[in-house]
Design a protein around this motif. Structure first.
Motif, short mmCIF file in Angstrom:
data_model
loop_
_atom_site.label_atom_id
_atom_site.label_comp_id
_atom_site.label_asym_id
_atom_site.label_seq_id
_atom_site.Cartn_x
_atom_site.Cartn_y
_atom_site.Cartn_z
N LEU A 157 0.83 -1.21 0.00
CA LEU A 157 0.00 0.00 0.00
C LEU A 157 0.86 1.25 0.00
N THR A 158 0.38 2.28 -0.66
CA THR A 158 1.04 3.58 -0.57
C THR A 158 0.73 4.19 0.80
N PRO A 159 1.51 5.17 1.26
CA PRO A 159 1.20 5.80 2.54
C PRO A 159 -0.23 6.34 2.62
N GLN A 160 -0.70 6.94 1.53
CA GLN A 160 -2.08 7.45 1.52
C GLN A 160 -3.10 6.32 1.63
N GLU A 161 -2.86 5.22 0.90
CA GLU A 161 -3.76 4.07 0.97
C GLU A 161 -3.77 3.47 2.36
N LEU A 162 -2.62 3.44 3.00
CA LEU A 162 -2.55 2.89 4.35
C LEU A 162 -3.33 3.75 5.33
N ARG A 163 -3.22 5.05 5.20
CA ARG A 163 -3.99 5.96 6.07
C ARG A 163 -5.49 5.75 5.88
N ILE A 164 -5.90 5.66 4.63
CA ILE A 164 -7.32 5.46 4.33
C ILE A 164 -7.80 4.11 4.86
N ALA A 165 -6.98 3.06 4.68
CA ALA A 165 -7.36 1.73 5.17
C ALA A 165 -7.56 1.74 6.68
N LYS A 166 -6.68 2.40 7.40
CA LYS A 166 -6.81 2.45 8.86
C LYS A 166 -8.07 3.21 9.29
N LEU A 167 -8.35 4.32 8.61
CA LEU A 167 -9.53 5.11 8.99
C LEU A 167 -10.83 4.37 8.67
#
Length: 223
Positions: A157-167
């Protein structure tokens, strides 16, 4: 889940009452259930019928399933044939799992581990958690400690995708995620469209389960 006798009984009922296409499609599972509870006569009879039904099918997948059934009923060499014929995917992983189990019981743990590892990784990518657990249990029995393939998946995952996944895993809606990350809801949905296949999930619920499992497996805040 190892409930072969219960599955065997259910399949017997299907044979008695089910339409021929349903009986034909379920035969590989019926053979596996019969072998699992020691009813080899029924398994071999089902295989004979399946070979007749599949004679005109001709697809690699159909031939692979016939070979898997032959292997389960005693022809160990047919496992290699099945693996060669299967296209990539869930059924190939199921055959690899069965092959690995057989190799382990033949005291060939090194060969078993390669099959079981392939099965476990495929099931993990597909989000098929009960199947993945079974493969990992067999891997441990074959002498390999369980690893966490999710680590590599999250690394994709990209950093942005990881942030979205966590939220999203925390219960936030696309609109709420968008507000927190200064994005549009449509952009969040686009990122989710890319995240799901990378994690082998198809819904927000499955995504939450994967993220929670990773949090439980890591004591160092890897997420």
């Amino acid at each position: 889940m190892g409930r072969y006798a219960a599955a065997h009984d259910r399949f017997a009922s299907m044979v008695a009452a089910g339409p021929p296409p349903t009986v034909w499609r379920s035969t590989p599972d019926r053979v596996e259930a019969a072998v699992g509870c020691g009813d080899l006569d029924t398994a071999r009879a089902a295989l004979a019928a399946y070979e007749r039904w599949s004679a005109t099918a001709g697809t690699p997948q159909a031939r692979a399933l016939v070979a898997r059934c032959r292997a389960l009923t005693g022809d160990d060499t047919a496992f290699e044939e099945a693996m060669a014929l299967h296209p990539e995917g869930f059924e190939r992983a199921r055959t690899a799992l069965l092959y690995g189990e057989r190799l382990r019981r033949l005291h060939r743990p090194g060969e078993a581990r390669s099959q079981l590892r392939y099965a476990a990784e495929t099931f993990e990518r597909a989000g098929a958690e009960p199947w993945a657990r079974r493969a990992h249990d067999e891997l441990r029995a074959a002498g390999e400690a369980r690893t966490s393939p999710d680590r590599d998946v999250f690394a994709a995952l990209t950093p942005q995708e990881l942030r979205i996944a966590k939220l999203v895993a925390g219960g936030a809606s696309s609109k709420e995620v968008a507000a927190q990350l200064f994005l549009s809801p449509r952009t969040v949905e686009y990122h989710l469209y890319k995240i799901y296949p990378k994690l082998g999930v198809t819904s927000r619920t499955e995504l939450a389960l994967v993220v929670l499992r990773m949090a439980g497996e890591s004591a160092h805040g890897m997420l």
